[in-house]
Design a protein around this motif. Structure first.
Motif, PDB file in Angstrom:
ATOM      1  N   ARG A   1      35.882  45.116  44.511  1.00  0.00           N
ATOM      2  CA  ARG A   1      36.506  44.222  45.008  1.00  0.00           C
ATOM      3  C   ARG A   1      35.431  42.929  45.742  1.00  0.00           C
ATOM      4  O   ARG A   1      36.366  41.799  45.624  1.00  0.00           O
ATOM      5  CB  ARG A   1      36.199  45.504  46.511  1.00  0.00           C
ATOM      6  N   ASP A   2      34.795  43.134  45.950  1.00  0.00           N
ATOM      7  CA  ASP A   2      33.702  41.951  46.673  1.00  0.00           C
ATOM      8  C   ASP A   2      34.028  40.686  45.356  1.00  0.00           C
ATOM      9  O   ASP A   2      33.686  39.313  45.788  1.00  0.00           O
ATOM     10  CB  ASP A   2      32.218  41.919  46.733  1.00  0.00           C
ATOM     11  N   ASP A   3      33.437  41.325  44.142  1.00  0.00           N
ATOM     12  CA  ASP A   3      33.952  40.168  43.237  1.00  0.00           C
ATOM     13  C   ASP A   3      35.016  39.319  42.415  1.00  0.00           C
ATOM     14  O   ASP A   3      35.548  38.268  42.913  1.00  0.00           O
ATOM     15  CB  ASP A   3      34.252  41.085  41.671  1.00  0.00           C
ATOM     16  N   CYS A   4      36.114  39.999  42.902  1.00  0.00           N
ATOM     17  CA  CYS A   4      37.824  39.653  43.121  1.00  0.00           C
ATOM     18  C   CYS A   4      37.992  38.966  44.060  1.00  0.00           C
ATOM     19  O   CYS A   4      38.670  38.306  44.235  1.00  0.00           O
ATOM     20  CB  CYS A   4      38.663  41.006  42.784  1.00  0.00           C
ATOM     21  N   GLU A   5      37.453  39.519  45.252  1.00  0.00           N
ATOM     22  CA  GLU A   5      37.603  38.095  46.255  1.00  0.00           C
ATOM     23  C   GLU A   5      37.265  37.253  46.119  1.00  0.00           C
ATOM     24  O   GLU A   5      38.341  36.087  46.763  1.00  0.00           O
ATOM     25  CB  GLU A   5      37.061  39.094  48.362  1.00  0.00           C
ATOM     26  N   GLN A   6      36.297  37.153  45.355  1.00  0.00           N
ATOM     27  CA  GLN A   6      35.970  35.372  45.255  1.00  0.00           C
ATOM     28  C   GLN A   6      37.276  34.867  44.587  1.00  0.00           C
ATOM     29  O   GLN A   6      37.305  33.613  44.649  1.00  0.00           O
ATOM     30  CB  GLN A   6      34.444  34.755  44.520  1.00  0.00           C
ATOM     31  N   LEU A   7      37.978  35.126  43.210  1.00  0.00           N
ATOM     32  CA  LEU A   7      38.787  34.855  42.348  1.00  0.00           C
ATOM     33  C   LEU A   7      40.260  35.376  42.440  1.00  0.00           C
ATOM     34  O   LEU A   7      40.763  34.420  41.724  1.00  0.00           O
ATOM     35  CB  LEU A   7      37.995  35.473  40.957  1.00  0.00           C
ATOM     36  N   ALA A   8      40.304  35.721  43.621  1.00  0.00           N
ATOM     37  CA  ALA A   8      41.753  35.929  43.435  1.00  0.00           C
ATOM     38  C   ALA A   8      42.712  34.864  43.975  1.00  0.00           C
ATOM     39  O   ALA A   8      42.839  34.405  45.030  1.00  0.00           O
ATOM     40  CB  ALA A   8      42.326  36.966  44.080  1.00  0.00           C
ATOM     41  N   HIS A   9      43.869  34.439  43.297  1.00  0.00           N
ATOM     42  CA  HIS A   9      45.176  33.401  44.019  1.00  0.00           C
ATOM     43  C   HIS A   9      45.514  34.163  44.540  1.00  0.00           C
ATOM     44  O   HIS A   9      46.371  33.667  44.844  1.00  0.00           O
ATOM     45  CB  HIS A   9      45.614  32.974  42.124  1.00  0.00           C
ATOM     46  N   VAL A  10      45.563  35.484  44.516  1.00  0.00           N
ATOM     47  CA  VAL A  10      47.140  36.503  45.481  1.00  0.00           C
ATOM     48  C   VAL A  10      46.472  37.873  46.100  1.00  0.00           C
ATOM     49  O   VAL A  10      45.162  37.696  45.491  1.00  0.00           O
ATOM     50  CB  VAL A  10      48.205  37.269  45.028  1.00  0.00           C
ATOM     51  N   ASP A  11      46.946  37.682  47.278  1.00  0.00           N
ATOM     52  CA  ASP A  11      46.253  38.929  47.239  1.00  0.00           C
ATOM     53  C   ASP A  11      46.588  40.347  46.388  1.00  0.00           C
ATOM     54  O   ASP A  11      47.343  40.305  45.540  1.00  0.00           O
ATOM     55  CB  ASP A  11      46.731  39.043  48.656  1.00  0.00           C
ATOM     56  N   PHE A  12      45.715  41.376  46.630  1.00  0.00           N
ATOM     57  CA  PHE A  12      44.626  42.699  45.700  1.00  0.00           C
ATOM     58  C   PHE A  12      45.097  43.945  46.802  1.00  0.00           C
ATOM     59  O   PHE A  12      43.862  43.438  47.460  1.00  0.00           O
ATOM     60  CB  PHE A  12      44.281  41.688  44.839  1.00  0.00           C
ATOM     61  N   GLY A  13      45.110  44.392  46.009  1.00  0.00           N
ATOM     62  CA  GLY A  13      44.117  45.836  45.919  1.00  0.00           C
ATOM     63  C   GLY A  13      43.525  46.412  44.631  1.00  0.00           C
ATOM     64  O   GLY A  13      44.345  45.769  43.511  1.00  0.00           O
ATOM     65  N   LEU A  14      42.984  47.722  44.631  1.00  0.00           N
ATOM     66  CA  LEU A  14      42.595  48.313  43.465  1.00  0.00           C
ATOM     67  C   LEU A  14      42.817  49.969  43.731  1.00  0.00           C
ATOM     68  O   LEU A  14      43.146  50.625  44.437  1.00  0.00           O
ATOM     69  CB  LEU A  14      40.846  47.994  43.998  1.00  0.00           C
ATOM     70  N   VAL A  15      43.012  50.662  42.172  1.00  0.00           N
ATOM     71  CA  VAL A  15      42.843  51.255  42.292  1.00  0.00           C
ATOM     72  C   VAL A  15      41.667  51.507  41.614  1.00  0.00           C
ATOM     73  O   VAL A  15      40.901  51.150  40.821  1.00  0.00           O
ATOM     74  CB  VAL A  15      44.165  52.004  40.910  1.00  0.00           C
ATOM     75  N   ALA A  16      40.947  53.022  41.579  1.00  0.00           N
ATOM     76  CA  ALA A  16      39.676  53.528  41.409  1.00  0.00           C
ATOM     77  C   ALA A  16      39.861  54.382  40.008  1.00  0.00           C
ATOM     78  O   ALA A  16      41.353  55.602  40.288  1.00  0.00           O
ATOM     79  CB  ALA A  16      39.566  54.683  42.386  1.00  0.00           C
ATOM     80  N   GLY A  17      38.992  54.953  38.937  1.00  0.00           N
ATOM     81  CA  GLY A  17      39.885  55.143  37.882  1.00  0.00           C
ATOM     82  C   GLY A  17      38.792  54.843  36.556  1.00  0.00           C
ATOM     83  O   GLY A  17      37.638  53.730  37.256  1.00  0.00           O
ATOM     84  N   ASN A  18      38.304  54.951  35.836  1.00  0.00           N
ATOM     85  CA  ASN A  18      39.515  55.852  35.122  1.00  0.00           C
ATOM     86  C   ASN A  18      38.827  58.084  34.700  1.00  0.00           C
ATOM     87  O   ASN A  18      37.613  57.825  34.329  1.00  0.00           O
ATOM     88  CB  ASN A  18      39.705  56.268  34.131  1.00  0.00           C
TER      89      ASN A  18
END
Length: 448
Positions: free
Chosen positions: A111-128
């Motif tokens: 989440r922390d990594d992607c927040e710096q890169l995201a052009h759009v709002d996002f959620g995450l799925v846990a896995g696999n």
């Protein structure tokens, strides 16, 4: 005071298509409809839609975008969410690929990594998840309620582990997503194949593997009292098998398909070869026709891109040996235009059905509706304008960095003209105007 006024749009909502305006203030929609402009205070920027179709920003709940161990340096959450917004996708829910995201710490780090890169709002799925040794409550506390597992390699979980995972996730208020192909059938089919050309790959993953796994997972979910989401249903027969459990309504069961299973059949592999390698594999033309029927009649709940980015050179290797390249297609940027052109204009879908398939239902499945997936007053100002004009698809006109698309040369009728994300114009004609970091992580709401 309003910031942006979209005028003269053909606005799609569940009841139909209405000509009107959309008023946006501080990243939210404040008014929408034929009289919305009268409620517009101040002197906002005006965007003349000139009769273009307006839908909510697309919510894509199945894509693979960020894995430092798998993807090359120029493919990451920034490049792929840029491709997403260029195609009208303003919210993504990202799934793990090679690097596991199976602990609260891993979810937090991603989440922390992607927040710096995201052009759009996002959620995450846990896995696999390959076993049930999972701290479900702590993962949910990190903002995700979705847990991914497989009935097939490379992340094969045994039946007992899947049942225990379903039980734990269901009790905690989450949902389990399952890749449904039975490994025993895949093993037998693979053993019958002697060759490495692209055509044999389709025979290595027969439809019966999907049917058996969907049936078993339906019973498992009902027994464990856990909502089930079947990812990437590849056949009309698979959709019918899933419908048996949806009709029982003991637990929520949702069925997802992807653009490539509607756009291509195994007969297209002779021409496109490794550029159509995907798991599950493509099926017969008859199965494609049945899948379109299931999409139109409501058996299939939603469409997701299953976006998987690779460079052209990596995929070219498959002409010599189809077993070498990764399976998966870049599809997030072309999904909406494909469905508008081949689904609405030339196919069995209405604009209202398209709205349900790629906006409203995915947002509900993710626990984000109506903040996402609708154009209701008070919701996030994520809007896509589609203009109707004939054009030929070519990778050179896409934002995707991989340099290819399986849709190269197809003639489509609708193109994404303007994308508004969070009240700001984020893309025009596939030119990305947003920046990395513009998107935010969204904690997911209840999904039952």
């Amino acid at each position: 005071m309003a910031d942006l006024l979209v005028t003269d749009a053909r606005i799609v909502d569940p009841s139909g298509v209405t000509k009107g305006d959309i008023v946006i203030e501080n990243g939210r929609i404040t008014a929408v409809g034929p009289t919305a402009a009268r409620e517009c205070a101040g002197d906002p920027e005006r965007l003349d839609a000139d009769g273009m179709v307006a839908i909510p920003g697309v919510v894509d709940v199945h894509n693979h975008m960020h894995d430092d161990e798998l993807f090359p340096a120029d493919i990451d959450f920034a490049s792929e969410t840029a491709s997403a917004v260029a195609g009208g996708v303003t919210t993504v829910v990202e799934l793990p690929t090679q690097t596991p995201v199976t602990t609260p710490e891993a979810v937090r780090q991603k989440r922390d990594d992607c927040e710096q890169l995201a052009h759009v709002d996002f959620g995450l799925v846990a896995g696999n998840f390959e076993d049930a040794d999972v701290d479900v409550a702590e993962i949910i506390a990190e903002g995700t309620r979705d847990f991914k597992t497989f009935t097939a390699e490379p992340y094969l979980a045994e039946d007992r582990e899947i049942v225990e995972l379903l039980s734990a996730v269901g009790e905690a208020g989450g949902k389990v997503r399952v890749h449904c192909e039975t490994q025993g059938i895949l093993d037998h089919a693979r053993a019958q194949i002697d060759g490495d050309d692209p055509g044999v790959y389709m025979d290595s993953r027969p439809v019966e593997a999907e049917l058996d796994a969907i049936g078993r997972m339906g019973w498992f979910a009902e027994y464990a009292d856990c909502p089930l989401h079947v990812v990437h249903v590849s056949s009309g027969s698979g959709a019918r098998e899933g419908a048996r459990f949806k009709s029982r309504a003991e637990v929520p069961v949702t069925l997802e398909t992807c653009p490539h299973y509607l756009a291509f059949s195994k007969e297209d592999v002779e021409e496109l070869g490794p550029f159509l390698k995907v798991n599950p594999s493509l099926k017969s033309p008859a199965e494609v026709d049945r899948l379109w029927d299931a999409l139109a009649d409501g058996t299939i709940d939603l469409v997701a891109s299953e976006h998987f980015p690779t460079h052209r050179a990596e995929r070219e290797r498959g002409w010599e040996n189809i077993w070498e390249p990764y399976a998966g297609l870049p599809s997030i940027e072309t999904m909406l235009e494909f469905l508008a052109s081949e689904g609405v204009r030339d196919g069995p879908l209405s604009w209202q059905r398209l709205l349900e398939l790629v906006c409203a239902r995915p947002a509900r499945e993710a626990g984000l509706y109506p903040q996402k997936g609708s154009l209701l007053p008070g919701t996030d100002a994520d809007v896509v304008l589609l203009r109707e004009e004939p054009y030929e698809v070519t990778a050179s006109k896409l934002a995707f960095v991989g340099g290819w698309t399986p849709y190269e040369g197809r003639e489509w009728s609708h193109r994404v003209d303007t994308v508004i994300a969070g009240g700001e114009v984020a893309a025009r004609d596939h030119e990305v105007l947003s920046d990395p970091g513009d998107g935010e992580f969204i904690e997911r709401g209840p999904i039952r």
